[in-house]
Design a protein around this motif. Structure first.
Motif, PDB file in Angstrom:
ATOM      1  N   MET A   7     -13.678  -5.051  -0.513  1.00  0.00           N
ATOM      2  CA  MET A   7     -12.910  -4.970   0.723  1.00  0.00           C
ATOM      3  C   MET A   7     -11.757  -5.970   0.727  1.00  0.00           C
ATOM      4  N   VAL A   8     -12.037  -7.212   0.270  1.00  0.00           N
ATOM      5  CA  VAL A   8     -10.997  -8.225   0.186  1.00  0.00           C
ATOM      6  C   VAL A   8      -9.933  -7.809  -0.820  1.00  0.00           C
ATOM      7  N   ALA A   9     -10.361  -7.235  -1.926  1.00  0.00           N
ATOM      8  CA  ALA A   9      -9.416  -6.803  -2.945  1.00  0.00           C
ATOM      9  C   ALA A   9      -8.488  -5.714  -2.403  1.00  0.00           C
ATOM     10  N   LEU A  10      -9.054  -4.770  -1.640  1.00  0.00           N
ATOM     11  CA  LEU A  10      -8.248  -3.699  -1.076  1.00  0.00           C
ATOM     12  C   LEU A  10      -7.227  -4.242  -0.083  1.00  0.00           C
ATOM     13  N   ALA A  11      -7.671  -5.179   0.771  1.00  0.00           N
ATOM     14  CA  ALA A  11      -6.756  -5.760   1.743  1.00  0.00           C
ATOM     15  C   ALA A  11      -5.619  -6.512   1.042  1.00  0.00           C
ATOM     16  N   ALA A  12      -5.957  -7.283   0.015  1.00  0.00           N
ATOM     17  CA  ALA A  12      -4.928  -8.023  -0.715  1.00  0.00           C
ATOM     18  C   ALA A  12      -3.950  -7.077  -1.390  1.00  0.00           C
ATOM     19  N   LEU A  13      -4.472  -5.979  -1.929  1.00  0.00           N
ATOM     20  CA  LEU A  13      -3.615  -5.006  -2.593  1.00  0.00           C
ATOM     21  C   LEU A  13      -2.657  -4.340  -1.597  1.00  0.00           C
ATOM     22  N   VAL A  14      -3.170  -3.992  -0.416  1.00  0.00           N
ATOM     23  CA  VAL A  14      -2.335  -3.350   0.592  1.00  0.00           C
ATOM     24  C   VAL A  14      -1.222  -4.297   1.056  1.00  0.00           C
ATOM     25  N   VAL A  15      -1.582  -5.552   1.338  1.00  0.00           N
ATOM     26  CA  VAL A  15      -0.588  -6.518   1.795  1.00  0.00           C
ATOM     27  C   VAL A  15       0.454  -6.777   0.703  1.00  0.00           C
ATOM     28  N   ALA A  16      -0.007  -6.937  -0.540  1.00  0.00           N
ATOM     29  CA  ALA A  16       0.926  -7.204  -1.635  1.00  0.00           C
ATOM     30  C   ALA A  16       1.865  -6.019  -1.839  1.00  0.00           C
ATOM     31  N   ALA A  17       1.323  -4.803  -1.775  1.00  0.00           N
ATOM     32  CA  ALA A  17       2.168  -3.624  -1.958  1.00  0.00           C
ATOM     33  C   ALA A  17       3.186  -3.495  -0.820  1.00  0.00           C
ATOM     34  N   GLY A  18       2.724  -3.785   0.402  1.00  0.00           N
ATOM     35  CA  GLY A  18       3.627  -3.684   1.543  1.00  0.00           C
ATOM     36  C   GLY A  18       4.757  -4.693   1.485  1.00  0.00           C
ATOM     37  N   THR A  19       4.451  -5.935   1.160  1.00  0.00           N
ATOM     38  CA  THR A  19       5.499  -6.960   1.087  1.00  0.00           C
ATOM     39  C   THR A  19       6.449  -6.708  -0.080  1.00  0.00           C
ATOM     40  N   ALA A  20       5.910  -6.204  -1.197  1.00  0.00           N
ATOM     41  CA  ALA A  20       6.775  -5.879  -2.331  1.00  0.00           C
ATOM     42  C   ALA A  20       7.733  -4.748  -1.966  1.00  0.00           C
ATOM     43  N   ARG A  21       7.204  -3.752  -1.235  1.00  0.00           N
ATOM     44  CA  ARG A  21       8.061  -2.632  -0.813  1.00  0.00           C
ATOM     45  C   ARG A  21       9.168  -3.115   0.124  1.00  0.00           C
ATOM     46  N   LEU A  22       8.839  -4.034   1.016  1.00  0.00           N
ATOM     47  CA  LEU A  22       9.855  -4.584   1.914  1.00  0.00           C
ATOM     48  C   LEU A  22      10.911  -5.369   1.141  1.00  0.00           C
ATOM     49  N   GLY A  23      10.477  -6.069   0.081  1.00  0.00           N
ATOM     50  CA  GLY A  23      11.434  -6.790  -0.750  1.00  0.00           C
ATOM     51  C   GLY A  23      12.393  -5.836  -1.449  1.00  0.00           C
ATOM     52  N   VAL A  24      11.866  -4.734  -1.968  1.00  0.00           N
ATOM     53  CA  VAL A  24      12.712  -3.731  -2.625  1.00  0.00           C
ATOM     54  C   VAL A  24      13.689  -3.122  -1.624  1.00  0.00           C
ATOM     55  N   TRP A  25      13.194  -2.882  -0.393  1.00  0.00           N
ATOM     56  CA  TRP A  25      14.063  -2.321   0.645  1.00  0.00           C
ATOM     57  C   TRP A  25      15.227  -3.260   0.965  1.00  0.00           C
ATOM     58  N   GLN A  26      14.945  -4.567   1.015  1.00  0.00           N
ATOM     59  CA  GLN A  26      16.010  -5.526   1.278  1.00  0.00           C
ATOM     60  C   GLN A  26      17.010  -5.586   0.115  1.00  0.00           C
ATOM     61  N   LEU A  27      16.533  -5.423  -1.108  1.00  0.00           N
ATOM     62  CA  LEU A  27      17.453  -5.364  -2.244  1.00  0.00           C
ATOM     63  C   LEU A  27      18.349  -4.135  -2.149  1.00  0.00           C
ATOM     64  N   ASP A  28      17.763  -3.021  -1.698  1.00  0.00           N
ATOM     65  CA  ASP A  28      18.553  -1.808  -1.521  1.00  0.00           C
ATOM     66  C   ASP A  28      19.610  -2.003  -0.430  1.00  0.00           C
ATOM     67  N   ARG A  29      19.227  -2.689   0.669  1.00  0.00           N
ATOM     68  CA  ARG A  29      20.194  -2.985   1.724  1.00  0.00           C
ATOM     69  C   ARG A  29      21.315  -3.887   1.203  1.00  0.00           C
ATOM     70  N   ALA A  30      20.967  -4.843   0.344  1.00  0.00           N
ATOM     71  CA  ALA A  30      21.981  -5.719  -0.244  1.00  0.00           C
ATOM     72  C   ALA A  30      22.959  -4.918  -1.101  1.00  0.00           C
ATOM     73  N   ALA A  31      22.440  -3.933  -1.845  1.00  0.00           N
ATOM     74  CA  ALA A  31      23.312  -3.091  -2.663  1.00  0.00           C
ATOM     75  C   ALA A  31      24.256  -2.278  -1.779  1.00  0.00           C
TER      76      ALA A  31
END
Length: 242
Positions: free
Chosen positions: A1-25
């Motif tokens: 359960m902890v692993a799943l939560a960590a994976l979801v949070v990590a994936a979500g924050t990484a996706r937001l980082g990619v989105w901000q890079l796209d906005r910068a472009a």
């Protein structure tokens, strides 16, 4: 359960980082377009846009306007700063002279003439801004209206306003108003006491890069904490086998 939560949070924050890079472009592309327009030949007055979509494509183009001031309809936008000092942006409508092939002959365009400090003793006291009579030429660059500030109620009638509404000004003036403004870059002969230290247009690329760094850093932190508390620390605390 902890692993799943960590994976979801990590994936979500990484996706937001990619989105901000796209906005910068996207902002880099916008900045390149603004720089290209600023370096282009001056825009003929007859080609000024008459709709908002076309107007956005003309922002930052240089232009030399010909017309007559309507000084009695000048507006002083309140709570505008320059070098940290409170003051007003002075805007005056310019009745454009008819030119050949003009899309809307006789239209009015708002000119951002400059900035003036506010009177420290009487807040509503307005400075006298010299305005040449008769036909004038105004050198400037095409721009959107000044940024809107929050206001608690509709502006009262009068020269001091919080914001400028182009549609409302058209009804008030009784004339067609173009869906853009011009930032004046040169003082008229004899001067007018206004400051024109306009900031260079910027697309805020660094802001999005900063946000991207924060999201990627949070992603890395989540993964590091998971690895430490769920994998490394339990093994370090496990008693050695006999």
């Amino acid at each position: 359960m902890v692993a799943l939560a960590a994976l979801v949070v990590a994936a979500g924050t990484a996706r937001l980082g990619v989105w901000q890079l796209d906005r910068a472009a996207q902002k880099r592309a916008l900045q390149a377009a603004l720089d290209t327009r600023a370096a282009a030949a001056p825009l003929p007055q007859a080609e000024l846009a008459t709709d908002r979509v076309a107007a956005a494509e003309q922002h930052q183009r240089r232009i030399l306007l010909q017309g007559r001031w309507l000084p009695e309809r000048s507006v002083f936008l309140d709570n505008r700063q320059m070098d940290g000092r409170p003051g007003f942006f002075v805007l005056t409508p310019l009745q454009l002279e008819p030119v050949p092939r003009a899309a809307a002959p006789g239209s009015v365009i708002w000119v951002q003439r400059g900035w003036v400090p506010r009177d420290n003793d009487v807040r509503t006291r307005l400075p006298a801004v010299p305005t040449p009579p008769g036909a004038v030429q105004v050198a400037g660059r095409v721009a959107p209206p000044p940024a809107r500030l929050y206001q608690f109620a509709a502006d009262a009638e009068g020269p001091i306003r919080q914001n400028l509404d182009l549609d409302e000004s058209a009804r008030s003036l009784g004339r067609p108003v173009l869906p853009l403004t011009v930032v004046q870059v040169e003082a008229p002969p004899g001067g007018d006491g206004l400051r024109r230290d306009w900031p260079a247009p910027a697309a805020d690329v660094q802001k999005h890069l900063g946000y991207a760094f924060q999201w990627f850093a949070l992603c890395a932190l989540v993964l590091l904490l998971y690895v430490w508390f769920q994998l490394i620390r339990p093994r370090r605390r496990r008693p050695p086998a006999d």
